[in-house]
Design an enzyme around this catalytic site. Structure first.
Site, PDB file in Angstrom:
ATOM      1  N   LYS A 124     -32.225 -38.694   1.672  1.00 42.40           N
ATOM      2  CA  LYS A 124     -30.924 -39.001   1.059  1.00 42.40           C
ATOM      3  C   LYS A 124     -30.308 -37.694   0.599  1.00 42.40           C
ATOM      4  CE  LYS A 124     -28.559 -42.771   0.102  1.00 42.40           C
ATOM      5  NZ  LYS A 124     -28.690 -44.123   0.684  1.00 42.40           N
ATOM      6  N   ASP A 164     -22.808 -43.461   2.494  1.00 39.85           N
ATOM      7  CA  ASP A 164     -23.279 -44.201   1.320  1.00 39.85           C
ATOM      8  C   ASP A 164     -22.069 -44.241   0.383  1.00 39.85           C
ATOM      9  OD1 ASP A 164     -25.981 -45.256   0.071  1.00 39.85           O
ATOM     10  OD2 ASP A 164     -25.002 -44.218  -1.561  1.00 39.85           O
TER      11      ASP A 164
HETATM   12  P1  NDP Z   1     -18.541 -47.602  -1.265  1.00 39.07           P
HETATM   13  O1  NDP Z   1     -18.247 -46.247  -1.797  1.00 39.07           O
HETATM   14  O2  NDP Z   1     -17.891 -48.057  -0.013  1.00 39.07           O
HETATM   15  O3  NDP Z   1     -18.267 -48.713  -2.371  1.00 39.07           O
HETATM   16  C1  NDP Z   1     -18.905 -48.665  -3.604  1.00 39.07           C
HETATM   17  C2  NDP Z   1     -18.330 -49.764  -4.492  1.00 39.07           C
HETATM   18  O4  NDP Z   1     -19.097 -49.840  -5.682  1.00 39.07           O
HETATM   19  C3  NDP Z   1     -16.901 -49.498  -4.910  1.00 39.07           C
HETATM   20  O5  NDP Z   1     -16.252 -50.709  -5.121  1.00 39.07           O
HETATM   21  C4  NDP Z   1     -17.091 -48.723  -6.209  1.00 39.07           C
HETATM   22  O6  NDP Z   1     -15.989 -48.848  -7.087  1.00 39.07           O
HETATM   23  C5  NDP Z   1     -18.297 -49.419  -6.791  1.00 39.07           C
HETATM   24  N1  NDP Z   1     -19.094 -48.475  -7.584  1.00 39.07           N
HETATM   25  C6  NDP Z   1     -19.669 -47.348  -7.159  1.00 39.07           C
HETATM   26  N2  NDP Z   1     -20.296 -46.717  -8.150  1.00 39.07           N
HETATM   27  C7  NDP Z   1     -20.106 -47.473  -9.234  1.00 39.07           C
HETATM   28  C8  NDP Z   1     -20.507 -47.334 -10.571  1.00 39.07           C
HETATM   29  N3  NDP Z   1     -21.240 -46.296 -10.988  1.00 39.07           N
HETATM   30  N4  NDP Z   1     -20.159 -48.330 -11.414  1.00 39.07           N
HETATM   31  C9  NDP Z   1     -19.421 -49.379 -10.983  1.00 39.07           C
HETATM   32  N5  NDP Z   1     -19.004 -49.550  -9.724  1.00 39.07           N
HETATM   33  C10 NDP Z   1     -19.342 -48.604  -8.866  1.00 39.07           C
HETATM   34  O7  NDP Z   1     -20.146 -47.639  -1.095  1.00 39.07           O
HETATM   35  P2  NDP Z   1     -21.038 -48.650  -0.239  1.00 39.07           P
HETATM   36  O8  NDP Z   1     -20.419 -49.977  -0.201  1.00 39.07           O
HETATM   37  O9  NDP Z   1     -21.380 -47.953   1.017  1.00 39.07           O
HETATM   38  O10 NDP Z   1     -22.377 -48.691  -1.117  1.00 39.07           O
HETATM   39  C11 NDP Z   1     -22.594 -49.672  -2.124  1.00 39.07           C
HETATM   40  C12 NDP Z   1     -24.085 -49.794  -2.392  1.00 39.07           C
HETATM   41  O11 NDP Z   1     -24.758 -50.175  -1.180  1.00 39.07           O
HETATM   42  C13 NDP Z   1     -24.784 -48.504  -2.847  1.00 39.07           C
HETATM   43  O12 NDP Z   1     -25.851 -48.858  -3.724  1.00 39.07           O
HETATM   44  C14 NDP Z   1     -25.378 -47.955  -1.553  1.00 39.07           C
HETATM   45  O13 NDP Z   1     -26.488 -47.101  -1.794  1.00 39.07           O
HETATM   46  C15 NDP Z   1     -25.803 -49.253  -0.885  1.00 39.07           C
HETATM   47  N6  NDP Z   1     -26.005 -49.220   0.564  1.00 39.07           N
HETATM   48  C16 NDP Z   1     -25.024 -48.784   1.408  1.00 39.07           C
HETATM   49  C17 NDP Z   1     -25.215 -48.806   2.771  1.00 39.07           C
HETATM   50  C18 NDP Z   1     -24.158 -48.414   3.735  1.00 39.07           C
HETATM   51  O14 NDP Z   1     -24.391 -48.555   4.928  1.00 39.07           O
HETATM   52  N7  NDP Z   1     -22.998 -47.957   3.312  1.00 39.07           N
HETATM   53  C19 NDP Z   1     -26.502 -49.218   3.340  1.00 39.07           C
HETATM   54  C20 NDP Z   1     -27.440 -49.755   2.377  1.00 39.07           C
HETATM   55  C21 NDP Z   1     -27.173 -49.712   1.035  1.00 39.07           C
HETATM   56  P3  NDP Z   1     -14.679 -47.888  -6.947  1.00 39.07           P
HETATM   57  O15 NDP Z   1     -13.924 -48.434  -5.780  1.00 39.07           O
HETATM   58  O16 NDP Z   1     -13.997 -48.044  -8.257  1.00 39.07           O
HETATM   59  O17 NDP Z   1     -15.212 -46.502  -6.707  1.00 39.07           O
HETATM   60  O1  2IT Z   2     -28.926 -46.826   1.723  1.00 38.63           O
HETATM   61  C1  2IT Z   2     -28.817 -46.867   2.971  1.00 38.63           C
HETATM   62  O2  2IT Z   2     -29.630 -47.460   3.684  1.00 38.63           O
HETATM   63  C2  2IT Z   2     -27.653 -46.207   3.578  1.00 38.63           C
HETATM   64  N1  2IT Z   2     -26.807 -45.693   2.865  1.00 38.63           N
HETATM   65  C3  2IT Z   2     -27.532 -46.148   5.067  1.00 38.63           C
HETATM   66  C4  2IT Z   2     -28.336 -45.002   5.609  1.00 38.63           C
HETATM   67  C5  2IT Z   2     -28.175 -44.728   7.076  1.00 38.63           C
HETATM   68  O3  2IT Z   2     -28.785 -43.748   7.504  1.00 38.63           O
HETATM   69  O4  2IT Z   2     -27.499 -45.467   7.791  1.00 38.63           O
END
Ligand code: NDP
Ligand code: 2IT
Length: 446
Positions: A124, A164
């Protein structure tokens, strides 16, 4: 060292890293029995080696903002383990990023990637740079400065980053572009790329859709139909949006979404039109959920609040960030009749909340199992890149569904407690661990 000694030792040697300690403790408490049966693990220091990252890069990223001022952020890449494949895992850009958070995420990623059945190690990276309010050109300059430092450590068979929090297709495009310029090769060194330059169809959808597929597998074990069920989602980013999209398609009711400003509550469930408005606002317009009631006054906005205590739901899918659902939230959810929690985010539930869910014997899927569809589809993108061909959306979706069913089956195999309860935390941790541990045992002390 025994598992509890490893944990105590990590706390002493790496103080002030609470998220890292939390993630390690959860895994070690699940695998204690397996380790006790194999004394050779202790002799070879396997658990300690598995908990401490292979290496960490930390660097300054200096870039120039639109006013001509020089700005500096910290950048990191934690290469946790390449025992079963090249380092693989996302990049997070958010003001809160620090080493504790990236170490927990890289550790979790190692077990998650193992669960996907594909050959990927765990890593990461990220920066305390916040994309919010930055112009396109500022983001491009930042991404280029970040990759200028990191590119030598990356490569299709070495370390393959992706998105992420704060990193989506735009940021991956800028980072991959600069990587390609420096490395002078066009290979699958990043995933989540645009479709015109090697990205996979369905990668944007994969984490949210995959979580829904995992949920369907869990519900099937109790003969429950998703249709008409009330689902509370947190977040309004990539994962939350595609979770909501699939849920609407499946006939469920999405009763909440949230961003870092607050929550939107839809007591009767979002309509397709309301959802599409939120999707566009958050995905393309950089908008805030606080703006939603101006357009749809029937939707309630609660500033500064998380959804869990605001609305009754059958199912919760936390999809924003770590530790966003605590013990009192869990109590409120259970009191309201919530019978399933499937985590889109990484470690969104605090240890106290996890205990509540398991004690109540509800269907509870930890992120490393439920959200593994994102990285699994990244693995499919890597496979397409190395074959220099691309699969249709239907092909990728079918593979994703198969992988989520396999992960579910492994959780059941290792996590079944009795006829009526599966501990998915235990199942995911043991299944993920065994494959990595076997590979480490075979490869000698590294
Ligand atoms: P995005 O940046 O697309 O969206 C994040 C969302 O969560 C936004 O709505 C953001 O609000 C909110 N957010 C982020 N940080 C905080 C915080 N500290 N407090 C409150 N709200 C918060 O990220 P993703 O959707 O990609 O990721 C979301 C979660 O999923 C994370 O935990 C990530 O590690 C996990 N994840 C992501 C994957 C991926 O493929 N993208 C894969 C597996 C897991 P705002 O719009 O106000 O910033
Ligand atoms: O937390 C996760 O699994 C991700 N943000 C996706 C990682 C990836 O390599 O697609």
């Amino acid at each position: 060292m025994k598992t509890e000694e490893v944990l105590a030792d990590l706390r002493l040697r790496f103080p002030n890293e609470p998220e890292y300690h939390q993630a390690v403790e959860e895994v070690l408490s699940s695998i204690e029995d397996v380790c006790n049966e194999r004394p050779e693990y202790e002799r070879l220091g396997l658990i300690e080696r598995l908990c401490i990252p292979d290496r960490i890069f930390a660097f300054r990223v200096s870039w120039i903002d639109d006013k001509g001022r020089v700005r500096s952020n910290m950048g990191y890449r934690v290469q946790h383990s390449n025992a079963i494949g090249p380092y693989k895992g996302g990049i997070r850009f958010h003001a809160s990023v620090n080493l504790s958070i990236l170490k927990f995420l890289a550790f979790e990623q190692t077990f998650k990637n193992s669960l996907t059945t594909l050959a990927m190690g765990g890593a990461k990276g990220g920066s305390d740079f916040s994309p919010r309010g930055k112009s396109n050109m500022e983001i491009m300059r930042f991404c280029q400065a970040f990759v200028a430092e990191l590119w030598r450590q990356l490569g299709a068979d070495t370390d393959v980053p992706a998105g992420d929090i704060g990193v989506g297709a735009r940021e991956v495009g800028y980072m991959y572009g600069y990587y390609k310029k420096m490395a002078r090769e066009f290979t699958g060194a990043f995933t989540g790329k645009g479709i015109s330059f090697g990205g996979s169809l369905m990668r944007p959808e994969a984490t949210g859709y995959g979580n829904c597929y995992f949920l369907l597998n869990m519900l099937a074990t109790r003969g429950i139909d998703i249709k008409g069920k009330r689902v509370a989602i947190s977040g309004a980013g990539n994962v939350a949006n595609y979770t909501a999209k699939k849920l609407l398609e499946l006939g469920a009711k999405v009763v909440s979404m949230s961003d870092s400003g607050g929550s939107i509550i839809a007591p009767e469930g979002l309509t397709q039109e309301q959802f599409e408005y939120i999707f566009d606002l958050k995905t393309y317009e950089g908008g805030r959920l606080s703006e939603v009631p101006e357009r749809y006054p029937e939707l309630q906005y609660h500033s500064g609040q998380r959804p869990w205590k605001l609305v009754q739901c059958d199912i919760a899918m936390p999809s924003a960030t770590q530790n966003e659902l605590d013990e009192s939230d869990a109590e409120a959810l259970l009191a309201g009749g919530c019978f399933a929690v499937s985590e889109g985010a990484n470690m969104p539930s605090t240890p106290g909340a996890v205990h509540r869910f398991i004690d109540a014997r509800i269907l509870y899927a930890p992120g490393k199992a439920a959200n593994a569809g994102g990285v699994a589809t990244s693995g499919l993108e890597m496979a397409q890149n190395s074959q220099k061909l691309s699969w249709t959306a239907e092909e990728v979706d079918a593979k994703l569904q198969g992988i989520m069913a396999d992960i579910h089956a492994k959780c059941v195999q290792y996590g079944r407690v009795d006829d009526s309860f599966v501990n998915y935390v235990r199942g995911a941790n043991i299944a993920g661990f065994i494959k990595v541990a076997d590979a480490m045992m075979a490869q000698g002390v590294l």
